[in-house]
Motif scaffolding. Structure first.
Motif, PDB file in Angstrom:
ATOM      1  N   ASP A   1     -14.324  71.419  21.116  1.00  0.00           N
ATOM      2  CA  ASP A   1     -12.988  70.810  21.185  1.00  0.00           C
ATOM      3  C   ASP A   1     -12.317  71.195  22.490  1.00  0.00           C
ATOM      4  N   THR A   2     -11.769  70.211  23.166  1.00  0.00           N
ATOM      5  CA  THR A   2     -11.070  70.473  24.408  1.00  0.00           C
ATOM      6  C   THR A   2      -9.706  71.066  24.098  1.00  0.00           C
ATOM      7  N   ALA A   3      -9.384  72.200  24.720  1.00  0.00           N
ATOM      8  CA  ALA A   3      -8.144  72.892  24.395  1.00  0.00           C
ATOM      9  C   ALA A   3      -6.932  72.177  25.011  1.00  0.00           C
ATOM     10  N   VAL A   4      -7.029  71.866  26.310  1.00  0.00           N
ATOM     11  CA  VAL A   4      -5.976  71.135  26.996  1.00  0.00           C
ATOM     12  C   VAL A   4      -6.620  69.879  27.582  1.00  0.00           C
ATOM     13  N   SER A   5      -6.195  68.747  27.104  1.00  0.00           N
ATOM     14  CA  SER A   5      -6.802  67.508  27.571  1.00  0.00           C
ATOM     15  C   SER A   5      -5.745  66.634  28.223  1.00  0.00           C
ATOM     16  N   GLN A   6      -6.113  66.027  29.319  1.00  0.00           N
ATOM     17  CA  GLN A   6      -5.183  65.145  30.013  1.00  0.00           C
ATOM     18  C   GLN A   6      -5.887  63.851  30.358  1.00  0.00           C
ATOM     19  N   THR A   7      -5.129  62.790  30.319  1.00  0.00           N
ATOM     20  CA  THR A   7      -5.664  61.460  30.627  1.00  0.00           C
ATOM     21  C   THR A   7      -4.665  60.687  31.478  1.00  0.00           C
ATOM     22  N   PRO A   8      -5.162  59.842  32.382  1.00  0.00           N
ATOM     23  CA  PRO A   8      -6.576  59.632  32.691  1.00  0.00           C
ATOM     24  C   PRO A   8      -7.111  60.715  33.620  1.00  0.00           C
ATOM     25  N   LYS A   9      -8.414  60.727  33.822  1.00  0.00           N
ATOM     26  CA  LYS A   9      -9.007  61.686  34.759  1.00  0.00           C
ATOM     27  C   LYS A   9      -8.818  61.209  36.200  1.00  0.00           C
ATOM     28  N   TYR A  10      -8.883  59.901  36.373  1.00  0.00           N
ATOM     29  CA  TYR A  10      -8.660  59.309  37.700  1.00  0.00           C
ATOM     30  C   TYR A  10      -7.614  58.207  37.562  1.00  0.00           C
ATOM     31  N   LEU A  11      -6.758  58.113  38.570  1.00  0.00           N
ATOM     32  CA  LEU A  11      -5.705  57.102  38.560  1.00  0.00           C
ATOM     33  C   LEU A  11      -5.537  56.600  39.981  1.00  0.00           C
ATOM     34  N   VAL A  12      -5.870  55.331  40.187  1.00  0.00           N
ATOM     35  CA  VAL A  12      -5.729  54.711  41.500  1.00  0.00           C
ATOM     36  C   VAL A  12      -4.702  53.601  41.361  1.00  0.00           C
ATOM     37  N   THR A  13      -3.694  53.628  42.225  1.00  0.00           N
ATOM     38  CA  THR A  13      -2.613  52.675  42.060  1.00  0.00           C
ATOM     39  C   THR A  13      -1.979  52.351  43.405  1.00  0.00           C
TER      40      THR A  13
ATOM     41  N   LYS B   1       3.621  55.085  36.972  1.00  0.00           N
ATOM     42  CA  LYS B   1       2.446  55.488  36.181  1.00  0.00           C
ATOM     43  C   LYS B   1       2.768  56.728  35.355  1.00  0.00           C
ATOM     44  N   SER B   2       1.970  56.941  34.310  1.00  0.00           N
ATOM     45  CA  SER B   2       2.120  58.120  33.464  1.00  0.00           C
ATOM     46  C   SER B   2       0.805  58.855  33.312  1.00  0.00           C
ATOM     47  N   ILE B   3       0.912  60.162  33.180  1.00  0.00           N
ATOM     48  CA  ILE B   3      -0.240  61.017  32.859  1.00  0.00           C
ATOM     49  C   ILE B   3       0.105  61.737  31.560  1.00  0.00           C
ATOM     50  N   LYS B   4      -0.872  61.743  30.653  1.00  0.00           N
ATOM     51  CA  LYS B   4      -0.610  62.360  29.355  1.00  0.00           C
ATOM     52  C   LYS B   4      -1.352  63.685  29.237  1.00  0.00           C
ATOM     53  N   CYS B   5      -0.752  64.602  28.492  1.00  0.00           N
ATOM     54  CA  CYS B   5      -1.372  65.903  28.272  1.00  0.00           C
ATOM     55  C   CYS B   5      -1.131  66.343  26.838  1.00  0.00           C
ATOM     56  N   GLU B   6      -2.177  66.892  26.257  1.00  0.00           N
ATOM     57  CA  GLU B   6      -2.093  67.397  24.889  1.00  0.00           C
ATOM     58  C   GLU B   6      -2.849  68.716  24.802  1.00  0.00           C
ATOM     59  N   GLN B   7      -2.296  69.657  24.061  1.00  0.00           N
ATOM     60  CA  GLN B   7      -3.005  70.921  23.824  1.00  0.00           C
ATOM     61  C   GLN B   7      -3.099  71.165  22.324  1.00  0.00           C
ATOM     62  N   ASN B   8      -4.278  71.651  21.919  1.00  0.00           N
ATOM     63  CA  ASN B   8      -4.503  71.911  20.488  1.00  0.00           C
ATOM     64  C   ASN B   8      -4.612  73.405  20.207  1.00  0.00           C
ATOM     65  N   LEU B   9      -3.966  74.196  21.063  1.00  0.00           N
ATOM     66  CA  LEU B   9      -4.037  75.655  20.951  1.00  0.00           C
ATOM     67  C   LEU B   9      -2.865  76.244  20.179  1.00  0.00           C
ATOM     68  N   GLY B  10      -1.916  75.415  19.824  1.00  0.00           N
ATOM     69  CA  GLY B  10      -0.733  75.923  19.146  1.00  0.00           C
ATOM     70  C   GLY B  10       0.213  76.668  20.071  1.00  0.00           C
ATOM     71  N   HIS B  11       0.089  76.437  21.365  1.00  0.00           N
ATOM     72  CA  HIS B  11       0.942  77.128  22.335  1.00  0.00           C
ATOM     73  C   HIS B  11       2.350  76.565  22.350  1.00  0.00           C
ATOM     74  N   ASP B  12       3.290  77.445  22.764  1.00  0.00           N
ATOM     75  CA  ASP B  12       4.685  77.027  22.830  1.00  0.00           C
ATOM     76  C   ASP B  12       5.072  76.440  24.181  1.00  0.00           C
ATOM     77  N   THR B  13       4.330  76.819  25.219  1.00  0.00           N
ATOM     78  CA  THR B  13       4.759  76.494  26.578  1.00  0.00           C
ATOM     79  C   THR B  13       3.715  75.643  27.287  1.00  0.00           C
ATOM     80  N   MET B  14       4.196  74.616  27.976  1.00  0.00           N
ATOM     81  CA  MET B  14       3.312  73.749  28.741  1.00  0.00           C
ATOM     82  C   MET B  14       3.856  73.564  30.150  1.00  0.00           C
TER      83      MET B  14
END
Lengths: 115, 115
Positions: free
Chosen positions: B1-13, B19-32
């Protein structure tokens, strides 16, 4: 303000030889120091940290770092380098006080280990 | 399982786009965090959120707007993209905001290229 400096942009080492990646710091108060490694096209990975206690800190992948208060240094070391250690290494210091949580990074040192 | 995942990996514009970049963490952390790594590999913090609250806002143009819908997500929206925005953007998380010995967990980065 806290800061760290890595005086070498690049370090070249032969496989099997010891390696040192240098870092000096400037902080007010107690230093909270870290080393991170970045492999190509990857995010940074934590290697080790110094908070307090023994001046020699052991970390991941056989790396260690020596905290030297009088020289304000926190050099990263490994007794025997591997080709797979080739990567970008960052020294970092943690901000304290109201900016707690912020990591200040050095400019990075590219380590190249040749067979 | 990826702990901190962000999408997309590449963004050309194109310049001027949003544009937006998304980030999610599944570590239960409070701070990003969002960090920017420029072409010389220099890493600089942009923002920090703790439990959806903005804590650190470095001198970043207001074209950059972070959004944290919950403590597991921190997205980065960029308006009116400029050539100088081209960089690698890293999301990171840590357990506590002011824990000085807390290490950061990084995503694998989003390489943004503005043409």
């Amino acid at each position: 303000a806290q800061s760290v400096a890595q005086p070498e942009d690049q370090v070249n080492v032969a496989e099997g030889n010891p390696l040192t990646v240098k870092c000096t710091y400037s902080v007010s108060g107690n230093p909270y120091l870290f080393w991170y490694v970045q492999y190509p096209n990857r995010g940074l990975q934590f290697l080790l940290k110094y908070i307090t206690g023994d001046n020699l800190v052991k970390g991941s992948y056989g790396f260690e770092a020596e905290f030297n208060k009088s020289q304000t240094s926190f050099h990263l070391k490994k007794p025997s380098a591997l080709v797979s250690d080739s990567a970008l290494y960052f020294c970092a210091v943690r901000e304290t006080g109201n900016q707690g949580g912020k990591l200040i990074f050095g400019q990075g040192t590219e380590l190249s280990v040749k067979p | 399982d990826t702990a901190v995942s962000q999408t997309p990996k590449y963004l050309v514009t194109q310049m001027g786009n949003d544009k937006s970049i998304k980030c999610e963490q599944n570590l239960g952390h409070d701070t990003m965090y969002w960090y920017k790594q420029d072409s010389k590999k220099f890493l600089k913090i942009m923002f920090s959120y703790n439990n959806k609250e903005l804590i650190i806002n470095e001198t970043v143009p207001n074209r950059f707007s972070p959004k944290s819908p919950d403590k597991a997500h921190l997205n980065l929206h960029i308006n009116s993209l400029e050539l100088g925005d081209s960089a690698v953007y890293f999301c990171a998380s840590s357990r506590l905001l002011r824990g000085t010995n807390e290490k950061l967990f990084f995503g694998s980065g989003t390489q943004l290229s503005v043409l």
